[in-house]
Design a protein around this motif. Structure first.
Motif, short mmCIF file in Angstrom:
data_model
loop_
_atom_site.label_atom_id
_atom_site.label_comp_id
_atom_site.label_asym_id
_atom_site.label_seq_id
_atom_site.Cartn_x
_atom_site.Cartn_y
_atom_site.Cartn_z
N ALA A 318 54.62 34.14 43.07
CA ALA A 318 55.60 33.38 43.84
C ALA A 318 56.54 34.29 44.46
O ALA A 318 57.20 34.01 45.57
N GLY A 344 50.00 34.32 46.86
CA GLY A 344 49.68 33.33 47.72
C GLY A 344 50.74 32.67 48.14
O GLY A 344 51.77 32.76 48.07
N LEU A 354 44.70 38.42 43.11
CA LEU A 354 45.00 38.41 41.73
C LEU A 354 44.75 39.47 41.01
O LEU A 354 43.44 40.21 41.54
P1 AYL Z 1 55.09 29.57 48.60
N1 AYL Z 1 54.86 39.06 45.71
C1 AYL Z 1 55.70 38.94 46.55
N2 AYL Z 1 55.80 37.83 47.36
C2 AYL Z 1 55.09 36.60 46.84
C3 AYL Z 1 54.16 36.69 45.97
C4 AYL Z 1 54.03 38.00 45.21
N3 AYL Z 1 53.35 38.14 44.16
N4 AYL Z 1 53.66 35.48 45.88
C5 AYL Z 1 54.19 34.79 46.79
N5 AYL Z 1 54.88 35.47 47.40
C6 AYL Z 1 55.82 35.07 48.67
O1 AYL Z 1 54.57 28.73 49.87
C7 AYL Z 1 55.56 35.40 49.97
O2 AYL Z 1 56.27 35.84 50.86
O3 AYL Z 1 53.92 29.61 47.67
C8 AYL Z 1 54.54 34.02 50.39
O4 AYL Z 1 54.42 34.11 51.79
O5 AYL Z 1 56.11 28.79 47.93
C9 AYL Z 1 55.44 33.22 49.81
O6 AYL Z 1 55.85 33.46 48.68
C10 AYL Z 1 54.79 31.88 49.47
O7 AYL Z 1 55.49 30.92 49.26
C11 AYL Z 1 49.50 32.82 42.25
C12 AYL Z 1 50.76 32.31 41.73
C13 AYL Z 1 50.55 32.25 44.68
C14 AYL Z 1 51.68 31.88 42.64
C15 AYL Z 1 51.72 31.72 44.09
C16 AYL Z 1 52.83 31.28 44.63
C17 AYL Z 1 52.57 30.52 45.92
C18 AYL Z 1 54.10 30.48 46.46
C19 AYL Z 1 49.42 32.93 43.60
O8 AYL Z 1 48.68 33.20 41.37
#
Ligand code: AYL
Length: 541
Positions: A318, A344, A354
């Protein structure tokens, strides 16, 4: 060789097959292997459900939705719940009834709730008794006439005019034949969270069963999976403290973990002591976190190696987590755990990349997950190569179909050849390992939550003394970022920064509040009228 000739970065993993079914069928497909296992349990009260109970009660709820509330295939039901053990029953019941789940943050104000109720065309709202009156107010603001169903969390009585969720699920006489009429396919939308994407106000993100099932199957890939083999007698337990209304919680914690027969230990409110106790008491071995939680665990006095003794895997997502913060946590836990970083977006169901087990590089977010291709482009959309920084594009079965009723936003979000634009700046090395370096889009993230500047600017402009407003994110030591506003006042204005902050406070959730306001003479804009946020950042921050 991660890089294709045309500059596409390919997943190093074997492609997966996506089973042809609905998300509802997918989550329950293994039910007969673990009916007696706990599906969800509240870390505070111990209230919970076995898989079989969850299945039966949500089935009755589904029948009530169709019989009593006339829900039809494709109708939206808004879900505004904290992390309670009933959350999966509500969600899966809506899916079984052929509905679409649209989740709302329970700390939203009526002003924020009403907008989503209107845009999502919600036909009913499920909430808890505590917030039922707030929903009532939102429904009134939206000039709608839709029923509210409330879940009791602690033996309280259901407010007047509101339907009790438990009465619905305990109704033995409800006619279930109506469920035979449900016709939903893998490509139908079943989940509609709201995200502002690269620009503007929050928009409905249309996720299909296929999107969500694909993401579940993608993270089952043996090199990257974050849970153990759950077919034997051992049951994993996952700490469910990240909100289930957010895509990370809904997809990775709820739908995926339930499809694997894992126990969800739910926490409705975050309190450090209770959280640490629950980690130990429920022997939770998997923790999904965002940076503020990892930092809190590393620094809070109530955290100790004993509390962390059952933890095996921690996944951060996130928002970016610094290497120092990860190291600090290891020092505290006195043990090196399996530590992962995921990346993501809501629009990608959410996982795109991941880190695999054993990759001790906390600065990166790993490789693209199976069936996922990436590309990095410059601002002229020219494809870049290894170690060159540019915007990250995604193609994969987890990418949303588009935004609800918003062709203009779709046009900005997808390239002509179908790549999804993340609005994030990234670098890929020769191996195809991705590092997220910055955000290109205007979105601000406070504690991992979306704070869309356009939304705050619209609220600010509602203030009678405000002529123009621009909001940007500024770095914050514990929250990651927080919003800062630049305001041009009307010539005869008689107000203060404090008064304007209080005005905003009444309309938005606490994490969107503006503490920093600077009055300026004019807002820098492009010839097309777009706010030049970069200029504000460079000049004032
Ligand atoms: P939304 N590092 C940096 N920025 C991140 C990261 C990360 N690991 N993950 C998400 N973001 C930012 O829609 C990035 O700017 O979803 C992205 O465009 O609230 C934005 O957050 C999306 O924000 C996982 C666990 C994804 C969690 C997520 C988070 C989804 C957040 C994959 O394994």
């Amino acid at each position: 060789n991660a890089w294709a000739q045309d500059g596409t970065i390919k997943s190093p993993y074997k492609n997966i097959e996506i089973p042809n079914c609905t998300l509802y069928e997918y989550v329950w497909q293994n039910l007969d292997k673990w009916p007696e296992r706990t599906a969800s349990v509240c870390a505070l009260t111990g209230r919970g459900y076995t898989y079989e109970q969850a299945f039966k009660l949500s089935n009755t709820f589904a029948a009530s939705l169709r019989n009593k509330f006339k829900l039809r295939d494709g109708d939206t039901v808004a879900v505004m719940l904290p992390n309670i053990p009933d959350f999966p029953l509500v969600a899966l019941g809506i899916l079984e009834a052929g509905g679409v789940i649209s989740t709302i943050n329970p700390i939203y104000t009526p002003h924020e709730i009403q907008r989503q109720l209107i845009l999502s065309e919600a036909k009913a709202v499920v909430t808890i008794c505590e917030t039922a009156n707030k929903v009532k107010e939102a429904i009134k603001l939206a000039k709608l006439n839709i029923p509210i169903i409330a879940v009791k969390t602690n033996g309280e009585s259901v407010p007047q005019g509101i339907v009790s969720f438990h009465e619905l699920t305990e109704d033995m006489h409800v006619d279930k034949s109506c469920l035979k009429e449900v016709r939903r396919s893998i490509d139908d939308i079943c989940f509609l969270p709201y995200s502002s994407g690269t620009t503007g106000l929050p928009k409905g993100v249309e996720l299909s069963s296929k999107n969500l099932i694909a993401n579940c199957e993608q993270i089952n890939e043996p090199f990257i999976k974050c849970h153990s083999d759950t077919t034997g007698t051992h049951q994993d337990a996952v700490m469910t403290v990240l909100p289930l209304f957010h895509i990370y919680g809904a997809s990775v914690l709820m739908f995926h973990k339930m499809s694997q027969g894992i126990k969800l230990v739910t926490m409705p409110k975050f309190q450090p002591e209770t959280f640490f106790d629950a980690l130990e008491k429920y022997k939770t071995n998997i923790l999904f976190a965002a940076p503020p939680l990892v930092i809190m665990m590393a620094t809070h006095p109530a955290g100790s190696p004993e509390k962390f003794q059952y933890l095996e895997t921690i996944v951060n997502g996130a928002a970016p987590l610094s290497e120092t913060d990860a190291e600090r946590f290891f020092t505290k836990s006195k043990r090196k755990l399996d530590f992962r970083q995921g990346y993501g977006l809501t629009e990608t169901s959410p996982v795109v990349t991941l880190t695999p087990r054993g990759m001790d590089n906390y600065g990166c977010v790993g490789y693209p997950i199976p069936n996922t291709n990436l590309k990095i482009v410059n601002n002229e959309m020219k494809t870049l190569g290894a170690n060159e920084k540019g915007e990250l594009l995604v193609k994969g079965p987890q990418v949303m179909r588009g935004y609800k009723d918003n062709a203009a936003a779709d046009k900005e979000t997808f390239t002509e050849d179908g790549w999804f634009r993340t609005g994030d700046l990234a670098i890929a090395d020769h191996m195809g390992i991705i590092t997220i370096s910055d955000r290109l889009k205007e979105l601000i993230k406070e504690k991992g939550f979306q704070v869309p500047p356009a939304e705050l600017e619209a609220v600010l402009r509602e203030h009678p003394d405000v002529n123009e407003a621009a909001v940007i994110g500024v770095p914050h030591p514990t929250k990651g970022e927080s919003p800062k506003a630049f305001i041009v006042l009307k010539s005869n204005a008689n107000t203060s920064a404090k008064e304007i902050s209080e005005f905003v406070e009444k309309k938005v959730a606490p994490y969107k509040r503006i503490d920093e306001i600077t009055f300026i003479d004019s807002i820098p804009k492009s010839s097309a009228g777009k706010i030049l946020r970069r200029e504000l950042k460079d000049k004032f921050c």
